[in-house]
Scaffold this active site. Structure first.
Site, PDB file in Angstrom:
ATOM      1  NE  ARG A 115     -63.178  17.574  48.015  1.00 49.27           N
ATOM      2  CZ  ARG A 115     -63.759  18.178  46.978  1.00 49.27           C
ATOM      3  NH1 ARG A 115     -63.506  19.424  46.722  1.00 49.27           N
ATOM      4  NH2 ARG A 115     -64.593  17.521  46.222  1.00 49.27           N
ATOM      5  NE  ARG A 152     -63.325  30.491  62.842  1.00 49.70           N
ATOM      6  CZ  ARG A 152     -62.167  30.600  62.183  1.00 49.70           C
ATOM      7  NH1 ARG A 152     -61.451  29.542  61.886  1.00 49.70           N
ATOM      8  NH2 ARG A 152     -61.707  31.789  61.835  1.00 49.70           N
ATOM      9  NE  ARG A 175     -49.444  36.101  60.700  1.00 53.90           N
ATOM     10  CZ  ARG A 175     -50.590  36.202  60.041  1.00 53.90           C
ATOM     11  NH1 ARG A 175     -51.381  35.179  59.958  1.00 53.90           N
ATOM     12  NH2 ARG A 175     -50.940  37.305  59.459  1.00 53.90           N
ATOM     13  NE  ARG A 216     -52.808  28.889  62.256  1.00 58.60           N
ATOM     14  CZ  ARG A 216     -53.431  29.958  61.797  1.00 58.60           C
ATOM     15  NH1 ARG A 216     -54.676  30.189  62.121  1.00 58.60           N
ATOM     16  NH2 ARG A 216     -52.814  30.805  61.019  1.00 58.60           N
ATOM     17  N   GLY A 259     -59.040  26.748  60.574  1.00 57.57           N
ATOM     18  CA  GLY A 259     -59.365  26.831  59.151  1.00 57.57           C
ATOM     19  C   GLY A 259     -58.284  26.205  58.285  1.00 57.57           C
ATOM     20  CG  ASP A 278     -56.060  41.145  59.765  1.00 60.43           C
ATOM     21  OD1 ASP A 278     -55.733  39.952  59.598  1.00 60.43           O
ATOM     22  OD2 ASP A 278     -57.201  41.578  59.622  1.00 60.43           O
ATOM     23  CB  SER A 326     -56.426  34.689  62.267  1.00 59.92           C
ATOM     24  OG  SER A 326     -56.803  34.348  60.955  1.00 59.92           O
TER      25      SER A 326
HETATM   26  N1  HPA Z   1     -61.659  39.448  57.449  1.00 63.39           N
HETATM   27  C1  HPA Z   1     -62.152  38.226  57.492  1.00 63.39           C
HETATM   28  N2  HPA Z   1     -61.512  37.226  58.067  1.00 63.39           N
HETATM   29  C2  HPA Z   1     -60.325  37.471  58.632  1.00 63.39           C
HETATM   30  C3  HPA Z   1     -59.770  38.730  58.622  1.00 63.39           C
HETATM   31  C4  HPA Z   1     -60.481  39.770  58.001  1.00 63.39           C
HETATM   32  O1  HPA Z   1     -60.033  40.914  57.943  1.00 63.39           O
HETATM   33  N3  HPA Z   1     -58.571  38.654  59.249  1.00 63.39           N
HETATM   34  C5  HPA Z   1     -58.411  37.374  59.638  1.00 63.39           C
HETATM   35  N4  HPA Z   1     -59.473  36.651  59.264  1.00 63.39           N
END
Ligand code: HPA
Length: 235
Positions: free
Chosen positions: A43, A87, A218, A24, A20, A205, A90
């Site tokens: 962009r 893809r 990370r 990265r 995304g 997370d 995270s």
């Molecule tokens: N929500 C949506 N996308 C994410 C999250 C999340 O908590 N953490 C990392 N990408």
């Protein structure tokens, strides 16, 4: 050149990793690829082509969310002849047995996005799924690399911040492992235009436990995922 990607014909490989975050993409190109060349900065959504184990691979930022990821996936496949996309990103975990840094492969992607609903006129709840060959290769590759990988369904959400955590709890009851924001659109567009797609994620997370990864953690976690993605996409 396509509308949103500033590459000339032939500058993008048939196999593309799709993080995304454009920074990265740059980090992956500089850290993992040989002879990486930046082919677009339109962009600020950077894209690079280089080689991994002697095979041409591109890394293209997709941006956050399904409208953005849809644009890049559509143009890669339809304007540049891309055959497979993975893809890498995270996710926020919902499953209580997932921990920060764990790697997840999305076999299928539920979504609250209206993009697929409008695609089928609200009459069909289309089920976006991973390409089975890529998924099987990713599982074998992770095993060969000694990295545990968890395969299951995820949620591709439109909103990062939600007022309805109860819906996440309900999805967890159905085995939905984690939440991210792009996979359903990428799977759908790849299916529509005859390309292969997979989503591999690192748990950054834990939504239910309120935990978040440290910066040092990370990089290691993301490196494992990138190596799985690269070895999978060239095989
Ligand atoms: N929500 C949506 N996308 C994410 C999250 C999340 O908590 N953490 C990392 N990408």
């Amino acid at each position: 050149m396509s509308v949103h990607i500033g590459a000339k014909p032939g500058e993008i490989a048939e196999r593309v990793l799709l993080p995304g975050d454009p920074m990265r993409a740059k980090w992956i190109a500089e850290t993992f690829l040989e002879d990486a060349v930046c082919y677009t900065q339109v962009r600020g959504m950077l894209g690079f082509t280089g080689t991994w184990q002697g095979q041409r691979v591109s890394v293209q930022g997709s941006g956050m969310g399904m409208p953005s990821a849809s644009i890049y996936t559509h143009e890669l496949i339809n304007e540049y002849g891309v055959k497979s996309v993975i893809r890498i990103g995270s996710c926020g975990a919902l499953a209580m047995d997932l921990n920060l840094g764990d790697v997840v492969a999305a076999i299928g992607s539920a979504t609250d996005s209206n993009m697929n609903r409008s695609r089928f006129d609200g009459l069909i709840d289309y089920a976006p799924v991973a390409d089975f060959g890529l998924l099987r290769t990713a599982v074998d590759t992770a095993a060969a690399q000694g990295v545990p990988i968890r395969v299951g369904p995820i949620l591709a959400a439109d909103a990062f911040y939600t007022d309805r955590p109860d819906l996440y709890d309900a999805l967890a009851l159905y085995g939905v492992l984690a939440v991210e924001m792009e996979s359903a659109a990428i799977y759908t567009i790849a299916a529509r235009y005859g390309a292969k797609a997979l989503t591999i994620l690192t748990v950054s997370d834990h939504i239910k436990r309120g935990e978040a990864m440290e910066a040092a953690q990370r990089e290691q976690g993301f490196s494992n995922m990138v190596r799985i993605g690269l070895d999978t996409i060239i095989s």
